[in-house]
Write a protein that holds these residues in place. Sequence first.
Motif, short mmCIF file in Angstrom:
data_model
loop_
_atom_site.label_atom_id
_atom_site.label_comp_id
_atom_site.label_asym_id
_atom_site.label_seq_id
_atom_site.Cartn_x
_atom_site.Cartn_y
_atom_site.Cartn_z
N ASN A 185 0.83 -1.22 0.00
CA ASN A 185 0.00 0.00 0.00
C ASN A 185 0.86 1.26 0.00
O ASN A 185 0.59 2.22 0.72
N ALA A 186 1.90 1.22 -0.84
CA ALA A 186 2.84 2.34 -0.93
C ALA A 186 3.03 2.76 -2.38
O ALA A 186 4.11 2.60 -2.96
N PRO A 187 1.97 3.30 -3.01
CA PRO A 187 2.10 3.73 -4.42
C PRO A 187 3.05 4.91 -4.56
O PRO A 187 2.87 5.95 -3.92
N VAL A 188 4.06 4.74 -5.40
CA VAL A 188 5.07 5.79 -5.59
C VAL A 188 4.52 6.86 -6.52
O VAL A 188 4.04 6.57 -7.62
N SER A 189 4.62 8.11 -6.08
CA SER A 189 4.12 9.24 -6.88
C SER A 189 5.22 10.19 -7.30
O SER A 189 4.99 11.06 -8.15
N GLY A 190 6.40 10.06 -6.70
CA GLY A 190 7.49 10.96 -7.06
C GLY A 190 8.85 10.33 -6.88
O GLY A 190 9.07 9.57 -5.93
N ILE A 191 9.78 10.60 -7.82
CA ILE A 191 11.16 10.14 -7.73
C ILE A 191 12.06 11.31 -8.06
O ILE A 191 12.08 11.81 -9.19
N ASP A 192 12.82 11.78 -7.06
CA ASP A 192 13.72 12.92 -7.22
C ASP A 192 15.15 12.41 -7.16
O ASP A 192 15.62 11.93 -6.13
N TYR A 193 15.85 12.52 -8.28
CA TYR A 193 17.21 12.00 -8.35
C TYR A 193 18.23 13.12 -8.55
O TYR A 193 19.31 12.93 -9.11
N THR A 194 17.92 14.32 -8.02
CA THR A 194 18.81 15.46 -8.18
C THR A 194 19.99 15.42 -7.21
O THR A 194 21.05 16.00 -7.49
N GLY A 195 19.84 14.79 -6.07
CA GLY A 195 20.89 14.77 -5.07
C GLY A 195 21.75 13.53 -5.13
O GLY A 195 21.65 12.71 -6.05
N ASP A 196 22.62 13.39 -4.13
CA ASP A 196 23.48 12.21 -4.07
C ASP A 196 22.65 10.94 -3.87
O ASP A 196 23.01 9.88 -4.36
N GLN A 197 21.55 11.08 -3.13
CA GLN A 197 20.64 9.96 -2.95
C GLN A 197 19.32 10.25 -3.64
O GLN A 197 18.93 11.41 -3.81
N VAL A 198 18.65 9.19 -4.03
CA VAL A 198 17.36 9.32 -4.70
C VAL A 198 16.26 9.35 -3.63
O VAL A 198 16.25 8.52 -2.72
N ARG A 199 15.37 10.33 -3.76
CA ARG A 199 14.23 10.44 -2.83
C ARG A 199 12.97 9.91 -3.53
O ARG A 199 12.61 10.38 -4.61
N VAL A 200 12.35 8.95 -2.89
CA VAL A 200 11.15 8.33 -3.44
C VAL A 200 9.97 8.67 -2.53
O VAL A 200 10.01 8.37 -1.33
N THR A 201 8.96 9.31 -3.09
CA THR A 201 7.79 9.74 -2.31
C THR A 201 6.58 8.93 -2.72
O THR A 201 6.34 8.70 -3.91
N THR A 202 5.80 8.50 -1.73
CA THR A 202 4.59 7.76 -2.03
C THR A 202 3.38 8.69 -2.00
O THR A 202 3.44 9.82 -1.50
#
Length: 406
Positions: A185-202
């Motif tokens: 129940n964690a649908p991913v709605s955003g992937i930000d790969y601008t930094g050293d680590q990738v931020r994944v938002t549900t």
Amino acid sequence: MRIQRTVYLLTVCLLSVSLSGCFPWASRAYKNLPEETALDRTYAFEGKVIVVGAGTSGLAAARVLEQNGVDYQVLEATDRYGGRLKKITGLADFPIDLGAEWIHNMPGILNKLKGKAGEEPDEELIPWHLEDSYRWDGAKYKAIPQWYRDAFFAFMPEQKFKNSTWYDFIDVNFAQEVKQNIVFNAPVSGIDYTGDQVRVTTKNGDVYTADKVLVTVPMGVLKANYIDFVPALSTAKQEAIESVQFLPGFKLLMKFEEKYYPDIVVCEVEVGEKSFYDVAFKKEAESNVLGLLVTGPTAESYYQLGSKEAMLSAALEELDQIFDGKATEHFTGEYVLENWGQSEFTRGTWVENFRFEKSVTETLNQPLEKKVYFAGEAYDVYKTMGVPGAILSGFYAIDRLLTNQE
């Protein structure tokens, strides 16, 4: 199954070149499979990986991460794993694949997919060599000749599981080893790969971080721009995604007291496919279950009826027209509908990537700054079609991710 399109391609092949030399995809591409996959290799990866999607490709990639001791999580949009693979056990006296049902390849591919040597699979299979087939154009019901059925099987041999399902195969060989790392129940709605680590938002607002991400969502989700990529996907990547045909569709299973129908009735449609087929074909079962598989604009016409009950009624009405009222006479009232085209986290049926130009496959597989990678049947470089293609793509993508390849 892709009955109508494969029959069309067979006709083209018979008219143009010998069967031995045309169309190296699906079972015809068996000899082109890699000698080893990511399952056969070892990796020393320092960092964390997030896999988006617990469907076939995601589970295959996760197994490689698990056996190499890599820190990982799998984010799944729904409350179950398997993606479009599902099975039901209550409708008949045998398990039924509610999702993918055919093995579009030689039997030995099952061993390749689970990392076992040899050509003889553990699973008992049924050759999909039809004996009693017809065409229906809405007015005429006509037999498909025996020579044509034999040529079809010679051109592209296919199999079905006899006592198990594709879902069982994925569950036993992949999901059971990695399910402890799945967040449901964690649908991913955003992937930000601008930094050293990738931020994944549900969609729920939760944020996960990782060094690398593997996206394995269905093509319909990408085409709908459900995931917001930052930076945005390149124009070339977006155009490649848009070029992929991912038709709406559904599978309807209906149970009858008697078998009054042949192995398959291929219905004439302009785009996509529509076929009634015997789900119990050669399963030595007592239950009589007829499937209706529909994709493309014809599926949309069923959707416009407004309810699953209306869709069922339309199917029975057409069967009555073909078989002189026998559908209504023998229908038990039991049925199951699986509607991929109107599912939020699927939005379509399947991909036939053997139709892609090589450049499209390459663009689809191109990672984002070697941080975000992609996998799924659409990305399969071996053109094996269906579940095998999804698994091999998961292996291919995770190998590139763990070795930092472009």
